[in-house]
Design an enzyme around this catalytic site. Structure first.
Site, mmCIF file in Angstrom:
data_model
loop_
_atom_site.group_PDB
_atom_site.id
_atom_site.type_symbol
_atom_site.label_atom_id
_atom_site.label_comp_id
_atom_site.label_asym_id
_atom_site.label_seq_id
_atom_site.Cartn_x
_atom_site.Cartn_y
_atom_site.Cartn_z
ATOM 1 C CB SER A 88 -0.936 -0.001 1.208
ATOM 2 O OG SER A 88 -1.787 -1.132 1.182
ATOM 3 C CG HIS A 126 -2.013 3.790 3.513
ATOM 4 N ND1 HIS A 126 -3.375 3.571 3.496
ATOM 5 C CD2 HIS A 126 -1.446 2.568 3.347
ATOM 6 C CE1 HIS A 126 -3.612 2.277 3.331
ATOM 7 N NE2 HIS A 126 -2.451 1.649 3.255
#
Length: 295
Positions: A199, A246
């Site tokens: 991610s 993230h």
């Protein structure tokens, strides 16, 4: 008096350029000896060469790659613009299969700062010298939904971005973003919390794609809407998502993406790869500081 064809004077007239037969010339390519007009001459170390010899690399004039089309970031346009994306998906798939086959393998590749927790003496983790976890965790998935969602995002974002930047620059964005996400997770998350997934790198692709679309004056609303939705999930309770990875990947992607598409042509490679080096330097600093804190 009109001359007849084949007369001595006609035989002595200069030949026509091989690309422009109507243009007489007395210059020939030093490699293939074909006649070339001033428009077709390419300066070489000795004499002039024709464009065909230069492109084929048989001459000593301009480099064969000089006339190759380039991407907006200066990369070479490849025959398969998604090759690197396919390879990255293949690596993620291979690691996912290995994780399903061995729990021990999973424990060795996830990102974890220090394990076991106090009062036990830690023997595993980045703080204990297992630096590779910052990289291997970028390719590690345990849940099928996590793997499928990330690979779908990688295919959707990675393919167009690879085509726009070129393979080397695209790979630089991916790895630097992924490492930035891993480093920020290592710095801010609990040292005993295991982190895994692509991610961070994919959020880097989000950031770079947004910068690229802004540079090309495309409609940013679709990518911004998708990014906002992902950020909502990132910070929603109950999803157990590493927001640090993230955000770290997103910031790195924006910074490197900006350098990739806005670097001045005359210093393009220096600015682009220099920015990547700066991001990696920040990654190293964060890692060293956190390691010093935990040891």
């Amino acid at each position: 008096m009109d001359q007849q064809a084949g007369s001595p004077q006609d035989a002595q007239s200069p030949p026509g350029c091989y690309r422009h037969p109507d243009r007489e010339t007395g210059i020939r390519c030093t490699r293939c000896e074909r006649p070339i007009c001033p428009e077709c001459m390419v300066s070489a170390s000795v004499g002039f060469q024709c464009p065909d010899c230069v492109r084929s690399g048989s001459g000593t004039g301009h480099a064969p790659t000089a006339a190759q089309p380039r991407t907006i970031a200066g990369g070479t346009i490849a025959a398969d613009p998604r090759l690197v994306t396919k390879i990255l998906i293949g690596i993620n798939l291979a690691v996912f299969i290995a994780v399903q086959a061995s729990t021990t393998f999973l424990n060795d590749v996830v990102l974890i700062g220090s394990w076991p927790p106090a009062p036990f003496n830690p023997t595993e983790g980045v703080a204990e010298g297992e630096w590779w976890r910052l990289v291997t965790s970028m390719f590690t998935h345990e849940a099928i939904w996590h793997f499928a969602f990330n690979m779908l995002s990688l295919w959707w974002l990675g393919g167009p971005l690879e085509a726009a930047l070129g393979r080397a620059r695209y790979l630089a964005v991916y790895f630097c973003s992924g490492l930035a996400g891993s480093a920020l997770a290592y710095l801010l998350a609990s040292p005993t919390t295991a982190t895994l997934g692509a991610s961070g790198a994919i959020f880097g692709l989000f950031g770079a794609t947004a910068v690229l679309m802004r540079r090309l004056n495309y409609d940013l609303r679709p990518i911004i809407a998708l990014l906002v939705i992902n950020l909502i999930f990132t910070f929603s309770p109950g999803f157990n998502i590493s927001w640090q990875a993230h955000i770290g990947g997103l910031v790195a992607g924006v910074v490197i993406g900006y350098a990739m598409v806005h670097a001045p042509r005359e210093r393009r490679a220096l600015v682009q790869y220099g920015t990547c080096a700066l991001v990696l330097a920040v990654v190293v600093i964060m890692t060293v500081l956190r390691t010093a804190q935990l040891t």
